[in-house]
Design a protein around this motif. Structure first.
Motif, mmCIF file in Angstrom:
data_model
loop_
_atom_site.group_PDB
_atom_site.id
_atom_site.type_symbol
_atom_site.label_atom_id
_atom_site.label_comp_id
_atom_site.label_asym_id
_atom_site.label_seq_id
_atom_site.Cartn_x
_atom_site.Cartn_y
_atom_site.Cartn_z
ATOM 1 N N UNK A 1 96.723 83.790 91.431
ATOM 2 C CA UNK A 1 96.868 82.459 90.825
ATOM 3 C C UNK A 1 97.378 81.433 91.837
ATOM 4 N N UNK A 2 96.949 80.184 91.713
ATOM 5 C CA UNK A 2 97.468 79.128 92.592
ATOM 6 C C UNK A 2 98.971 78.951 92.373
ATOM 7 N N UNK A 3 99.656 78.502 93.389
ATOM 8 C CA UNK A 3 101.100 78.309 93.290
ATOM 9 C C UNK A 3 101.431 76.817 93.192
ATOM 10 N N UNK A 4 102.667 76.533 92.808
ATOM 11 C CA UNK A 4 103.125 75.160 92.624
ATOM 12 C C UNK A 4 104.459 74.932 93.348
ATOM 13 N N UNK A 5 104.610 75.547 94.516
ATOM 14 C CA UNK A 5 105.890 75.429 95.217
ATOM 15 C C UNK A 5 106.182 73.992 95.645
ATOM 16 N N UNK A 6 105.179 73.262 96.058
ATOM 17 C CA UNK A 6 105.409 71.863 96.440
ATOM 18 C C UNK A 6 105.922 71.058 95.256
ATOM 19 N N UNK A 7 105.337 71.290 94.093
ATOM 20 C CA UNK A 7 105.767 70.571 92.897
ATOM 21 C C UNK A 7 107.179 71.018 92.488
ATOM 22 N N UNK A 8 107.435 72.310 92.600
ATOM 23 C CA UNK A 8 108.780 72.808 92.292
ATOM 24 C C UNK A 8 109.810 72.187 93.234
ATOM 25 N N UNK B 1 110.886 80.774 81.088
ATOM 26 C CA UNK B 1 110.029 81.878 81.512
ATOM 27 C C UNK B 1 108.774 81.388 82.229
ATOM 28 N N UNK B 2 108.973 80.488 83.158
ATOM 29 C CA UNK B 2 107.861 79.954 83.932
ATOM 30 C C UNK B 2 108.397 79.522 85.291
ATOM 31 N N UNK B 3 107.514 79.564 86.277
ATOM 32 C CA UNK B 3 107.896 79.143 87.615
ATOM 33 C C UNK B 3 106.683 78.730 88.409
ATOM 34 N N UNK B 4 106.869 78.467 89.682
ATOM 35 C CA UNK B 4 105.764 77.968 90.501
ATOM 36 C C UNK B 4 104.791 79.044 90.977
ATOM 37 N N UNK B 5 105.115 80.302 90.686
ATOM 38 C CA UNK B 5 104.232 81.406 91.079
ATOM 39 C C UNK B 5 104.153 82.378 89.907
ATOM 40 N N UNK B 6 102.927 82.674 89.433
ATOM 41 C CA UNK B 6 102.747 83.464 88.228
ATOM 42 C C UNK B 6 102.083 84.803 88.531
ATOM 43 N N UNK C 1 116.629 80.462 95.864
ATOM 44 C CA UNK C 1 116.836 80.209 97.294
ATOM 45 C C UNK C 1 116.400 78.794 97.662
ATOM 46 N N UNK C 2 115.316 78.316 97.044
ATOM 47 C CA UNK C 2 114.804 76.985 97.361
ATOM 48 C C UNK C 2 115.537 75.895 96.592
ATOM 49 N N UNK C 3 116.187 76.276 95.498
ATOM 50 C CA UNK C 3 116.982 75.339 94.701
ATOM 51 C C UNK C 3 118.344 75.996 94.493
ATOM 52 N N UNK C 4 119.261 75.884 95.482
ATOM 53 C CA UNK C 4 120.520 76.638 95.444
ATOM 54 C C UNK C 4 121.381 76.365 94.218
ATOM 55 N N UNK C 5 121.196 75.235 93.573
ATOM 56 C CA UNK C 5 121.995 74.935 92.393
ATOM 57 C C UNK C 5 121.408 75.466 91.106
ATOM 58 N N UNK C 6 120.287 76.174 91.176
ATOM 59 C CA UNK C 6 119.622 76.632 89.959
ATOM 60 C C UNK C 6 120.489 77.604 89.165
ATOM 61 N N UNK C 7 120.591 77.362 87.873
ATOM 62 C CA UNK C 7 121.293 78.260 86.966
ATOM 63 C C UNK C 7 120.276 79.219 86.365
ATOM 64 N N UNK C 8 120.568 80.517 86.381
ATOM 65 C CA UNK C 8 119.635 81.521 85.882
ATOM 66 C C UNK C 8 120.228 82.242 84.688
ATOM 67 N N UNK C 9 119.453 82.293 83.610
ATOM 68 C CA UNK C 9 119.798 83.114 82.451
ATOM 69 C C UNK C 9 118.699 84.151 82.297
#
Length: 287
Positions: free
Chosen positions: A214-221, A129-134, A250-258
């Motif tokens: 809030x600041x984003x963390x897309x580069x880190x993601x 329950x966390x990501x690069x944009x909050x 979209x930025x990580x096409x292999x991401x598994x989402x639950x």
């Protein structure tokens, strides 16, 4: 299965850090669990035992100011860079050179922040329950209770307090669930219930305001693009939007989402359907 073992490790500045180790090394990747902002090792007891029963070594860390780790008199040290430094000290002391990271909320933020410089340690990531944009509304809500919870008269009273505050995020919690949450939130010391973390952790969110972006963390993601990734998201969360989850995929096409219906921030990882998916994800990271 062996019983969990507590470790007390000295940080670079001499502060005591607490970690709990489950299971034994059976040749597969170990798992590292990083808790939320004001949370302790107890949050991971269920999933850690499930992973250990699956043949994994699991290390769960308590940051400074949480649980049995030392409280810091310098409140400026309650920041992600110091917490990352502490985590690396624990990893090195316990000989964890490469692992699957399971990060809940703050723990997921620390994992993303580590990715550009410590990527070789990361074999896979579960973000709870966390990501690069909050979303600012979630941060404002967190600011409203960290270090500011009412003083309960008993654990049952604590359960009632938590239910009143958080039932909108967890409408299906039972009385036993709220009692379990209270037992993780407070601990008894000399006949008095005290928070299981330093109330001064409120300093970490003191500057949050409703009109902020809030600041984003897309580069880190993006530094995690080469790593297996799973996002566990509560459908009722107010911290990571469905739009952000979609952008992550979209930025990580292999991401598994639950996505868990009727649950907010963060998701309980010991739910059987979630635990089984995480175990399978960790197995896949061995390849």
């Amino acid at each position: 299965m062996t019983e969990p073992k507590s470790h007390f490790i000295e940080a670079a500045d001499g502060l005591k850090l607490h970690a709990v180790e489950y299971g034994v090394d059976n040749g597969g990747l170990p798992v590292v669990c990083l808790p939320g902002l004001a949370r302790t090792v107890g949050d991971f007891a269920g999933i850690a035992r499930a992973l250990a029963a699956d043949g994994r070594r699991v290390v769960v860390i308590e940051y400074r100011g949480r649980g049995l780790s030392g409280y810091d008199s310098n409140l400026a040290n309650y920041n992600p860079l110091i917490e990352i430094r502490d985590a690396l000290t624990v990893f090195d002391t316990l000989s964890v050179s490469r692992a699957v990271f399971v990060g809940t909320s703050r723990g997921g933020i620390l994992t993303m922040l580590m990715a550009p410089t410590e990527g070789s340690r990361i074999a896979g990531v579960v973000l709870n329950d966390i990501g690069p944009e909050l979303m600012i509304e979630g941060l404002v809500r967190i600011k409203g209770y960290v270090g500011k919870l009412p003083q309960p008269k008993s654990i049952d009273d604590g359960a009632a307090i938590l239910k009143e505050l958080f039932e909108v995020q967890f409408p299906n919690y039972t009385a036993a669930d709220w009692l379990g949450s209270a037992e993780l939130t407070w601990r008894e010391e000399n006949g008095t219930l005290k928070l299981s973390y330093d109330p001064n952790l409120s300093v970490t969110v003191k500057d949050v305001e409703p009109d902020q972006t809030p600041p984003t963390m897309w580069d880190q993601f993006d530094a995690l693009k080469s790593k297996p990734l799973m996002l566990v998201r509560g459908a009722l969360t107010d911290l990571i939007s469905s739009a952000t989850a979609k952008k992550m995929a979209e930025r990580h096409p292999g991401m598994e989402l639950i996505e868990i219906a009727d649950e907010g921030h963060p998701v309980r990882l010991d739910r059987p359907e979630v635990a089984e998916r995480i175990k399978a994800f960790v197995r896949a990271c061995d390849v």
